[in-house]
Design a protein around this motif. Structure first.
Motif, PDB file in Angstrom:
ATOM      1  N   UNK A 146       0.828  -1.205   0.000  1.00 48.20           N
ATOM      2  CA  UNK A 146       0.000   0.000   0.000  1.00 48.20           C
ATOM      3  C   UNK A 146       0.863   1.257   0.000  1.00 48.20           C
ATOM      4  N   UNK A 147       1.891   1.278   0.863  1.00 50.08           N
ATOM      5  CA  UNK A 147       2.773   2.450   0.935  1.00 50.08           C
ATOM      6  C   UNK A 147       3.508   2.675  -0.378  1.00 50.08           C
ATOM      7  N   UNK A 148       4.007   1.605  -0.971  1.00 46.51           N
ATOM      8  CA  UNK A 148       4.731   1.740  -2.238  1.00 46.51           C
ATOM      9  C   UNK A 148       3.807   2.251  -3.332  1.00 46.51           C
ATOM     10  N   UNK A 149       2.569   1.772  -3.359  1.00 46.90           N
ATOM     11  CA  UNK A 149       1.613   2.248  -4.364  1.00 46.90           C
ATOM     12  C   UNK A 149       1.295   3.726  -4.164  1.00 46.90           C
ATOM     13  N   UNK A 150       1.102   4.140  -2.895  1.00 52.33           N
ATOM     14  CA  UNK A 150       0.788   5.534  -2.641  1.00 52.33           C
ATOM     15  C   UNK A 150       1.964   6.443  -2.992  1.00 52.33           C
ATOM     16  N   UNK A 151       3.171   6.036  -2.623  1.00 54.23           N
ATOM     17  CA  UNK A 151       4.357   6.837  -2.957  1.00 54.23           C
ATOM     18  C   UNK A 151       4.551   6.907  -4.461  1.00 54.23           C
ATOM     19  N   UNK A 152       4.327   5.791  -5.152  1.00 60.87           N
ATOM     20  CA  UNK A 152       4.476   5.753  -6.603  1.00 60.87           C
ATOM     21  C   UNK A 152       3.469   6.691  -7.267  1.00 60.87           C
ATOM     22  N   UNK A 153       2.235   6.685  -6.769  1.00 60.65           N
ATOM     23  CA  UNK A 153       1.217   7.588  -7.321  1.00 60.65           C
ATOM     24  C   UNK A 153       1.580   9.045  -7.071  1.00 60.65           C
ATOM     25  N   UNK A 154       2.074   9.339  -5.863  1.00 60.42           N
ATOM     26  CA  UNK A 154       2.447  10.712  -5.533  1.00 60.42           C
ATOM     27  C   UNK A 154       3.612  11.194  -6.382  1.00 60.42           C
ATOM     28  N   UNK A 155       4.579  10.316  -6.621  1.00 61.14           N
ATOM     29  CA  UNK A 155       5.733  10.708  -7.435  1.00 61.14           C
ATOM     30  C   UNK A 155       5.337  10.931  -8.892  1.00 61.14           C
TER      31      UNK A 155
ATOM     32  N   UNK B 201       7.913  18.254 -11.119  1.00 60.56           N
ATOM     33  CA  UNK B 201       9.364  18.293 -11.311  1.00 60.56           C
ATOM     34  C   UNK B 201       9.917  16.930 -11.677  1.00 60.56           C
ATOM     35  N   UNK B 202       9.409  15.884 -10.978  1.00 66.19           N
ATOM     36  CA  UNK B 202       9.913  14.543 -11.257  1.00 66.19           C
ATOM     37  C   UNK B 202       9.479  14.055 -12.632  1.00 66.19           C
ATOM     38  N   UNK B 203       8.287  14.460 -13.060  1.00 62.56           N
ATOM     39  CA  UNK B 203       7.795  14.014 -14.365  1.00 62.56           C
ATOM     40  C   UNK B 203       8.627  14.589 -15.524  1.00 62.56           C
ATOM     41  N   UNK B 204       9.341  15.669 -15.271  1.00 63.12           N
ATOM     42  CA  UNK B 204      10.164  16.265 -16.322  1.00 63.12           C
ATOM     43  C   UNK B 204      11.408  15.439 -16.617  1.00 63.12           C
TER      44      UNK B 204
ATOM     45  N   UNK C 154      14.316   6.318  -9.494  1.00 60.67           N
ATOM     46  CA  UNK C 154      14.041   7.217  -8.388  1.00 60.67           C
ATOM     47  C   UNK C 154      12.711   6.896  -7.706  1.00 60.67           C
ATOM     48  N   UNK C 155      11.696   6.573  -8.493  1.00 58.65           N
ATOM     49  CA  UNK C 155      10.398   6.209  -7.921  1.00 58.65           C
ATOM     50  C   UNK C 155      10.514   4.959  -7.068  1.00 58.65           C
ATOM     51  N   UNK C 156      11.237   3.957  -7.575  1.00 56.68           N
ATOM     52  CA  UNK C 156      11.408   2.714  -6.817  1.00 56.68           C
ATOM     53  C   UNK C 156      12.212   2.954  -5.552  1.00 56.68           C
ATOM     54  N   UNK C 157      13.249   3.793  -5.639  1.00 53.02           N
ATOM     55  CA  UNK C 157      14.104   4.049  -4.479  1.00 53.02           C
ATOM     56  C   UNK C 157      13.342   4.804  -3.401  1.00 53.02           C
ATOM     57  N   UNK C 158      12.623   5.850  -3.816  1.00 54.31           N
ATOM     58  CA  UNK C 158      11.863   6.620  -2.834  1.00 54.31           C
ATOM     59  C   UNK C 158      10.783   5.749  -2.184  1.00 54.31           C
ATOM     60  N   UNK C 159      10.069   4.977  -2.979  1.00 52.78           N
ATOM     61  CA  UNK C 159       9.045   4.089  -2.440  1.00 52.78           C
ATOM     62  C   UNK C 159       9.626   3.091  -1.470  1.00 52.78           C
ATOM     63  N   UNK C 160      10.809   2.525  -1.833  1.00 55.36           N
ATOM     64  CA  UNK C 160      11.440   1.545  -0.953  1.00 55.36           C
ATOM     65  C   UNK C 160      11.921   2.199   0.338  1.00 55.36           C
ATOM     66  N   UNK C 161      12.461   3.421   0.235  1.00 55.77           N
ATOM     67  CA  UNK C 161      12.949   4.125   1.430  1.00 55.77           C
ATOM     68  C   UNK C 161      11.792   4.432   2.374  1.00 55.77           C
ATOM     69  N   UNK C 162      10.692   4.964   1.835  1.00 58.40           N
ATOM     70  CA  UNK C 162       9.544   5.293   2.679  1.00 58.40           C
ATOM     71  C   UNK C 162       8.983   4.042   3.353  1.00 58.40           C
TER      72      UNK C 162
END
Length: 335
Positions: free
Chosen positions: A226-235, A240-243, A258-266
């Motif tokens: 759930x957390x990874x899905x929410x972080x992935x959606x937010x990213x 800025x990240x979409x650019x 970056x999306x995978x790393x941030x999701x994994x860190x959170x």
């Protein structure tokens, strides 16, 4: 209508006494009815009415009225006989610790037998005791009668009104004491809360660990997804990240990594926090929180603004309680 449970009556080991109860109940009702009628008949206007309108009845009842004490003593003799029989049975069966306890416990039976106008009506207590005893034996069900429901409704309404007024009076008194700087507030802080900080810390620590173990540990896989899905959606919704995907060659790769790393860190951070809370290592963390909310008495000295805020908070909480107490629940049952 009051119904007799014949099945429980036949199964009861007190059948003889229950039959006596019914006989005594009938005699008591008859006796009370005669007492009430004779009290009304004693008025000269009522006696004159019967003498003119029903002379036959007047001729029949007038001797009874003149010698009413004699007829009442017949009932008293029967009531006393039954009383002493039950007293003897209570002594034989060792119902009470001492043989002389029975007349003190059933004092209303004796006092009601005194043939004076002021005490005769105490026999109604004997009627109530017999009905209650039959209800306890499940021979009759008083709660099914309309009279009981009527009386019980207004009794509950009266008790709610009375208790509400008492509670409101007490809460208003507590508010007044707190506002005027009563030493009770300081005693609660210094004598009750402060000495028990360690106990509060230990209890809260155990409760938090239990909640984390029972709520998170069995569901950590679903929580991580759930957390990874929410972080992935937010990213993905981040401008800025979409650019980054517009960078030549490596843009999409960098964005995905970056999306995978941030999701994994959170997810790992949340996982580690909950793991720590679910273990004994949460004690120091909980202790710091308790120390913030329950500081040392020396730290509290001089902070009048904080004390004032706490006093206002307590007063507002008591106001909310008083508002809830004022709700009349018995009115909800009115048709």
């Amino acid at each position: 209508m009051l119904k007799i449970n014949r099945e429980n009556l036949t199964k009861s080991h007190q059948t003889v006494w229950i039959i006596i109860d019914f006989l005594m109940l009938g005699l008591l009702i008859l006796n009370l009815a005669l007492i009430i009628f004779d009290s009304i008949y004693a008025f000269s206007a009522v006696e004159g009415f019967f003498e003119t309108q029903t002379p036959a009845f007047h001729a029949l009842y007038d001797p009874i009225h003149a010698n009413f004490l004699f007829y009442d003593l017949i009932f008293v003799g029967i009531f006393l006989t039954e009383f002493f029989l039950r007293w003897g049975y209570a002594v034989k069966a060792r119902i009470y610790d001492r043989w002389y306890f029975y007349p003190f416990i059933h004092w209303y039976d004796l006092v009601g037998c005194i043939p004076t106008a002021g005490l005769r009506f105490l026999r109604i207590l004997r009627v109530i005791s017999i009905i209650y005893r039959l209800h306890q034996y499940n021979i009759i069900d008083v709660t099914s009668t309309k009279l009981y429901r009527f009386v019980n409704f207004y009794y509950e309404a009266f008790m709610e009104e009375l208790s509400d007024r008492i509670v409101l009076k007490v809460l208003s008194g507590v508010q007044y004491e707190i506002k005027r700087g009563s030493p009770l507030f300081d005693r609660i802080q210094h004598d009750i809360i402060f000495p028990r900080r360690d106990m509060l810390t230990e209890w809260i620590s155990q409760r938090v660990a239990q909640a984390a173990q029972e709520g998170y540990v069995p569901n950590r896989g679903a929580m991580r997804s759930y957390l990874e899905d929410r972080v992935d959606t937010a990213l993905k919704e981040n401008l800025e990240l979409s650019r980054l995907k517009f960078l030549p060659v490596v843009g999409p790769t960098i964005q995905e990594t970056l999306e995978e790393a941030v999701g994994d860190i959170v997810a790992n951070v949340i996982h580690q926090i909950l793991e720590d809370l679910a273990s004994a290592s949460n004690h120091a963390f909980i202790e710091d929180i308790v120390n913030v909310f329950v500081p040392d008495p020396e730290e509290v000295q001089g902070k009048s603004a904080e004390n004032e805020a706490l006093i206002n908070l307590i007063v507002e909480i008591l106001d909310a309680v008083k508002t809830q107490v004022r709700v009349k629940h018995w009115r909800e049952d009115l048709p």
